[in-house]
Design a protein around this motif. Structure first.
Motif, PDB file in Angstrom:
ATOM      1  N   VAL A  69       0.876  -1.166   0.000  1.00 16.51           N
ATOM      2  CA  VAL A  69       0.000   0.000   0.000  1.00 16.51           C
ATOM      3  C   VAL A  69       0.917   1.221   0.000  1.00 16.51           C
ATOM      4  CG1 VAL A  69      -1.827   1.245   1.212  1.00 16.51           C
ATOM      5  CG2 VAL A  69      -1.839  -1.261   1.174  1.00 16.51           C
ATOM      6  N   LEU A  70       0.940   1.920  -1.130  1.00 19.95           N
ATOM      7  CA  LEU A  70       1.876   3.017  -1.352  1.00 19.95           C
ATOM      8  C   LEU A  70       1.197   4.374  -1.203  1.00 19.95           C
ATOM      9  CD1 LEU A  70       3.438   1.632  -4.660  1.00 19.95           C
ATOM     10  CD2 LEU A  70       4.252   1.234  -2.323  1.00 19.95           C
ATOM     11  N   ASN A  71       1.981   5.366  -0.806  1.00 25.87           N
ATOM     12  CA  ASN A  71       1.544   6.762  -0.759  1.00 25.87           C
ATOM     13  C   ASN A  71       0.242   6.954   0.009  1.00 25.87           C
ATOM     14  OD1 ASN A  71       3.755   7.569  -2.467  1.00 25.87           O
ATOM     15  ND2 ASN A  71       2.616   6.705  -4.173  1.00 25.87           N
ATOM     16  N   CYS A  72       0.128   6.235   1.067  1.00 23.65           N
ATOM     17  CA  CYS A  72      -1.068   6.281   1.912  1.00 23.65           C
ATOM     18  C   CYS A  72      -0.971   7.490   2.837  1.00 23.65           C
ATOM     19  CB  CYS A  72      -1.125   4.984   2.713  1.00 23.65           C
ATOM     20  SG  CYS A  72      -2.639   4.723   3.596  1.00 23.65           S
ATOM     21  N   SER A  73      -2.039   8.260   2.949  1.00 20.62           N
ATOM     22  CA  SER A  73      -1.998   9.424   3.827  1.00 20.62           C
ATOM     23  C   SER A  73      -1.835   8.963   5.279  1.00 20.62           C
ATOM     24  CB  SER A  73      -3.266  10.263   3.682  1.00 20.62           C
ATOM     25  OG  SER A  73      -4.350   9.588   4.249  1.00 20.62           O
ATOM     26  N   PRO A  74      -1.218   9.793   6.099  1.00 20.45           N
ATOM     27  CA  PRO A  74      -0.987   9.403   7.495  1.00 20.45           C
ATOM     28  C   PRO A  74      -2.259   9.026   8.246  1.00 20.45           C
ATOM     29  CG  PRO A  74       0.312  11.334   6.959  1.00 20.45           C
ATOM     30  CD  PRO A  74      -0.589  11.079   5.789  1.00 20.45           C
ATOM     31  N   TYR A  75      -3.361   9.732   7.989  1.00 20.22           N
ATOM     32  CA  TYR A  75      -4.583   9.403   8.735  1.00 20.22           C
ATOM     33  C   TYR A  75      -5.099   8.018   8.368  1.00 20.22           C
ATOM     34  CZ  TYR A  75      -8.679   9.850   5.595  1.00 20.22           C
ATOM     35  OH  TYR A  75      -9.647   9.650   4.646  1.00 20.22           O
ATOM     36  N   ILE A  76      -4.948   7.613   7.102  1.00 24.85           N
ATOM     37  CA  ILE A  76      -5.386   6.278   6.692  1.00 24.85           C
ATOM     38  C   ILE A  76      -4.449   5.228   7.273  1.00 24.85           C
ATOM     39  CG2 ILE A  76      -5.790   4.721   4.748  1.00 24.85           C
ATOM     40  CD1 ILE A  76      -6.650   7.204   3.113  1.00 24.85           C
ATOM     41  N   SER A  77      -3.143   5.469   7.220  1.00 34.75           N
ATOM     42  CA  SER A  77      -2.161   4.528   7.797  1.00 34.75           C
ATOM     43  C   SER A  77      -2.417   4.307   9.284  1.00 34.75           C
ATOM     44  CB  SER A  77      -0.736   5.055   7.619  1.00 34.75           C
ATOM     45  OG  SER A  77      -0.377   5.073   6.282  1.00 34.75           O
ATOM     46  N   ASP A  78      -2.648   5.393  10.007  1.00 33.45           N
ATOM     47  CA  ASP A  78      -2.922   5.286  11.436  1.00 33.45           C
ATOM     48  C   ASP A  78      -4.214   4.517  11.698  1.00 33.45           C
ATOM     49  OD1 ASP A  78      -0.638   6.736  11.953  1.00 33.45           O
ATOM     50  OD2 ASP A  78      -1.694   8.624  12.343  1.00 33.45           O
ATOM     51  N   TRP A  79      -5.210   4.766  10.875  1.00 32.09           N
ATOM     52  CA  TRP A  79      -6.503   4.097  11.017  1.00 32.09           C
ATOM     53  C   TRP A  79      -6.364   2.600  10.762  1.00 32.09           C
ATOM     54  CZ3 TRP A  79     -11.442   6.001   7.976  1.00 32.09           C
ATOM     55  CH2 TRP A  79     -12.592   5.503   8.608  1.00 32.09           C
ATOM     56  N   ILE A  80      -5.573   2.217   9.739  1.00 31.60           N
ATOM     57  CA  ILE A  80      -5.324   0.802   9.457  1.00 31.60           C
ATOM     58  C   ILE A  80      -4.682   0.151  10.683  1.00 31.60           C
ATOM     59  CG2 ILE A  80      -3.954  -0.831   8.079  1.00 31.60           C
ATOM     60  CD1 ILE A  80      -4.332   1.152   5.710  1.00 31.60           C
ATOM     61  N   THR A  81      -3.697   0.802  11.265  1.00 34.28           N
ATOM     62  CA  THR A  81      -2.998   0.287  12.433  1.00 34.28           C
ATOM     63  C   THR A  81      -3.963   0.107  13.608  1.00 34.28           C
ATOM     64  OG1 THR A  81      -0.945   1.317  11.716  1.00 34.28           O
ATOM     65  CG2 THR A  81      -1.093   0.692  14.035  1.00 34.28           C
ATOM     66  N   ARG A  82      -4.814   1.081  13.838  1.00 29.26           N
ATOM     67  CA  ARG A  82      -5.785   0.993  14.937  1.00 29.26           C
ATOM     68  C   ARG A  82      -6.798  -0.123  14.713  1.00 29.26           C
ATOM     69  NH1 ARG A  82      -5.960   6.584  14.368  1.00 29.26           N
ATOM     70  NH2 ARG A  82      -8.085   6.488  13.552  1.00 29.26           N
ATOM     71  N   GLU A  83      -7.207  -0.347  13.473  1.00 32.24           N
ATOM     72  CA  GLU A  83      -8.179  -1.405  13.177  1.00 32.24           C
ATOM     73  C   GLU A  83      -7.579  -2.791  13.400  1.00 32.24           C
ATOM     74  OE1 GLU A  83     -11.517  -1.588  12.339  1.00 32.24           O
ATOM     75  OE2 GLU A  83     -11.529   0.508  12.932  1.00 32.24           O
ATOM     76  N   ARG A  84      -6.277  -2.917  13.215  1.00 36.07           N
ATOM     77  CA  ARG A  84      -5.608  -4.202  13.431  1.00 36.07           C
ATOM     78  C   ARG A  84      -5.514  -4.546  14.909  1.00 36.07           C
ATOM     79  NH1 ARG A  84      -0.537  -3.458   9.889  1.00 36.07           N
ATOM     80  NH2 ARG A  84      -1.536  -3.305   7.879  1.00 36.07           N
ATOM     81  N   ALA A  85      -5.437  -3.538  15.746  1.00 37.57           N
ATOM     82  CA  ALA A  85      -5.219  -3.737  17.177  1.00 37.57           C
ATOM     83  C   ALA A  85      -6.422  -4.325  17.887  1.00 37.57           C
ATOM     84  CB  ALA A  85      -4.840  -2.429  17.834  1.00 37.57           C
TER      85      ALA A  85
END
Length: 85
Positions: A69-85
């Motif tokens: 997943v390339l060039n992902c905005s920080p808010y989306i990256s953070d959201w992906i991380t939170r959803e995994r937790a």
């Protein structure tokens, strides 16, 4: 605004460029594009303006399956991380 999908391939693999707003209704089409693209696939999110929670979960699954997943905005990256937790 709807989602536009552009696909480009070279010897290194396939890049699927997503442009616009991605919602749950687009997931099946993006999944189909990934399946048709072969072994080495990357999703370029540089021009994705907005996503919903189903898309974030889908992107997390894509990463787990080895899709870059390339060039992902920080808010989306953070959201992906939170959803995994």
């Amino acid at each position: 605004m709807t989602l536009r999908i552009e696909r480009s391939s070279d010897r290194g693999g396939t890049t699927i460029r997503l442009i616009g707003r991605m919602q749950a209704e687009h997931v099946s089409e993006v999944e189909r594009q990934i399946e048709e693209s072969g072994a080495k696939v990357a999703l370029d999110l540089e021009e994705v303006a907005l996503v919903d929670v189903q898309v974030v979960r889908f992107l997390g699954i894509c990463e787990a399956r080895g899709v870059d997943v390339l060039n992902c905005s920080p808010y989306i990256s953070d959201w992906i991380t939170r959803e995994r937790a």
